[in-house]
Design a protein around this motif. Sequence first.
Motif, mmCIF file in Angstrom:
data_model
loop_
_atom_site.group_PDB
_atom_site.id
_atom_site.type_symbol
_atom_site.label_atom_id
_atom_site.label_comp_id
_atom_site.label_asym_id
_atom_site.label_seq_id
_atom_site.Cartn_x
_atom_site.Cartn_y
_atom_site.Cartn_z
ATOM 1 N N ALA A 81 -10.925 -0.729 -2.377
ATOM 2 C CA ALA A 81 -10.895 -2.162 -2.677
ATOM 3 C C ALA A 81 -9.838 -2.910 -1.865
ATOM 4 C CB ALA A 81 -10.636 -2.375 -4.163
ATOM 5 N N ARG A 82 -8.637 -2.307 -1.702
ATOM 6 C CA ARG A 82 -7.511 -3.018 -1.088
ATOM 7 C C ARG A 82 -7.156 -2.545 0.310
ATOM 8 N NH1 ARG A 82 -2.871 -3.991 -5.430
ATOM 9 N NH2 ARG A 82 -4.137 -4.550 -7.211
ATOM 10 N N GLU A 83 -7.435 -1.296 0.604
ATOM 11 C CA GLU A 83 -7.109 -0.622 1.866
ATOM 12 C C GLU A 83 -5.628 -0.264 2.001
ATOM 13 O OE1 GLU A 83 -10.530 -2.060 4.971
ATOM 14 O OE2 GLU A 83 -8.615 -3.109 5.025
ATOM 15 N N LEU A 84 -4.742 -0.921 1.298
ATOM 16 C CA LEU A 84 -3.306 -0.670 1.402
ATOM 17 C C LEU A 84 -2.724 -0.608 -0.004
ATOM 18 C CD1 LEU A 84 -1.071 -0.520 3.666
ATOM 19 C CD2 LEU A 84 -0.606 -2.902 3.124
ATOM 20 N N VAL A 85 -2.137 0.530 -0.366
ATOM 21 C CA VAL A 85 -1.547 0.673 -1.700
ATOM 22 C C VAL A 85 -0.135 1.228 -1.592
ATOM 23 C CG1 VAL A 85 -3.717 0.952 -2.952
ATOM 24 C CG2 VAL A 85 -2.576 2.950 -2.062
ATOM 25 N N LYS A 86 0.716 0.750 -2.502
ATOM 26 C CA LYS A 86 2.084 1.248 -2.597
ATOM 27 C C LYS A 86 2.183 2.036 -3.900
ATOM 28 C CE LYS A 86 5.625 -1.333 -1.375
ATOM 29 N NZ LYS A 86 6.728 -2.347 -1.411
ATOM 30 N N ILE A 87 2.791 3.217 -3.815
ATOM 31 C CA ILE A 87 2.872 4.124 -4.954
ATOM 32 C C ILE A 87 4.317 4.545 -5.149
ATOM 33 C CG2 ILE A 87 2.053 6.311 -5.907
ATOM 34 C CD1 ILE A 87 -0.397 5.950 -3.984
ATOM 35 N N SER A 88 4.729 4.624 -6.402
ATOM 36 C CA SER A 88 6.088 5.010 -6.742
ATOM 37 C C SER A 88 6.091 6.409 -7.352
ATOM 38 C CB SER A 88 6.658 4.000 -7.748
ATOM 39 O OG SER A 88 7.925 4.394 -8.179
ATOM 40 N N VAL A 89 7.124 7.188 -7.052
ATOM 41 C CA VAL A 89 7.277 8.525 -7.617
ATOM 42 C C VAL A 89 8.428 8.469 -8.612
ATOM 43 C CG1 VAL A 89 7.770 10.942 -7.120
ATOM 44 C CG2 VAL A 89 6.441 9.593 -5.500
ATOM 45 N N LEU A 90 8.153 8.832 -9.859
ATOM 46 C CA LEU A 90 9.183 8.788 -10.892
ATOM 47 C C LEU A 90 10.204 9.906 -10.702
ATOM 48 C CD1 LEU A 90 6.964 8.004 -14.016
ATOM 49 C CD2 LEU A 90 8.257 6.421 -12.592
ATOM 50 N N ASP A 91 11.396 9.711 -11.244
ATOM 51 C CA ASP A 91 12.486 10.679 -11.083
ATOM 52 C C ASP A 91 12.211 12.009 -11.786
ATOM 53 O OD1 ASP A 91 13.928 8.912 -9.568
ATOM 54 O OD2 ASP A 91 15.062 8.117 -11.267
ATOM 55 N N ASN A 92 11.392 12.004 -12.840
ATOM 56 C CA ASN A 92 11.136 13.242 -13.579
ATOM 57 C C ASN A 92 10.066 14.112 -12.927
ATOM 58 O OD1 ASN A 92 8.873 11.741 -14.140
ATOM 59 N ND2 ASN A 92 9.021 11.930 -16.357
ATOM 60 N N ASN A 93 9.629 13.738 -11.733
ATOM 61 C CA ASN A 93 8.600 14.489 -11.019
ATOM 62 C C ASN A 93 9.259 15.594 -10.190
ATOM 63 O OD1 ASN A 93 6.480 15.351 -9.364
ATOM 64 N ND2 ASN A 93 5.597 13.317 -9.305
ATOM 65 N N LEU A 94 8.604 16.741 -10.111
ATOM 66 C CA LEU A 94 9.116 17.838 -9.296
ATOM 67 C C LEU A 94 8.860 17.615 -7.814
ATOM 68 C CD1 LEU A 94 8.024 20.859 -11.524
ATOM 69 C CD2 LEU A 94 10.268 19.773 -11.386
ATOM 70 N N LEU A 95 7.910 16.755 -7.484
ATOM 71 C CA LEU A 95 7.599 16.440 -6.092
ATOM 72 C C LEU A 95 8.474 15.298 -5.597
ATOM 73 C CD1 LEU A 95 3.702 16.292 -6.244
ATOM 74 C CD2 LEU A 95 5.075 18.135 -5.309
ATOM 75 N N GLY A 96 8.804 15.334 -4.335
ATOM 76 C CA GLY A 96 9.451 14.193 -3.708
ATOM 77 C C GLY A 96 8.392 13.212 -3.254
ATOM 78 N N ALA A 97 8.827 12.059 -2.793
ATOM 79 C CA ALA A 97 7.878 11.039 -2.343
ATOM 80 C C ALA A 97 7.079 11.512 -1.129
ATOM 81 C CB ALA A 97 8.615 9.742 -2.025
ATOM 82 N N ALA A 98 7.725 12.227 -0.216
ATOM 83 C CA ALA A 98 7.026 12.693 0.985
ATOM 84 C C ALA A 98 5.932 13.707 0.636
ATOM 85 C CB ALA A 98 8.013 13.303 1.972
ATOM 86 N N GLU A 99 6.247 14.635 -0.283
ATOM 87 C CA GLU A 99 5.244 15.636 -0.685
ATOM 88 C C GLU A 99 4.075 14.989 -1.419
ATOM 89 O OE1 GLU A 99 8.495 16.064 -1.700
ATOM 90 O OE2 GLU A 99 9.174 17.674 -0.394
ATOM 91 N N ALA A 100 4.383 14.050 -2.326
ATOM 92 C CA ALA A 100 3.321 13.357 -3.060
ATOM 93 C C ALA A 100 2.456 12.535 -2.105
ATOM 94 C CB ALA A 100 3.923 12.464 -4.142
ATOM 95 N N ALA A 101 3.090 11.909 -1.107
ATOM 96 C CA ALA A 101 2.342 11.121 -0.124
ATOM 97 C C ALA A 101 1.406 12.016 0.676
ATOM 98 C CB ALA A 101 3.304 10.388 0.806
ATOM 99 N N GLU A 102 1.896 13.177 1.106
ATOM 100 C CA GLU A 102 1.057 14.123 1.864
ATOM 101 C C GLU A 102 -0.135 14.582 1.030
ATOM 102 O OE1 GLU A 102 0.944 15.467 4.916
ATOM 103 O OE2 GLU A 102 2.589 14.221 5.614
#
Length: 100
Positions: A42-63
Amino acid sequence: MLTSKQRAFLRSMANGTDAIFQVGKNGVTPELRDAVHNALEARELVKISVLDNNLLGAAEAAEMLASRTGAEIVQVIGNKFVLFRRSKTKPVIDLPAAKK
């Protein structure tokens, strides 16, 4: 594959937007993948946040999300990342032309 000029253009577009999804302690679930897939269509561009209680970092979640949705990572900063994927039905964003 995005060029650096296209990536910069998309970063500037994402700068003023808020994160519409959060990756929580459950990580990248199939439900999150499907929601991001629909938002990218629908949008083609999305921004996503990774919460602090997640075991993944932002880079791993993005991949993980990029590979599972067929998107490209535009930017990863801190606990947020931006994904882009051209819509198959109706393109919304007009990217700068790539030099040949």
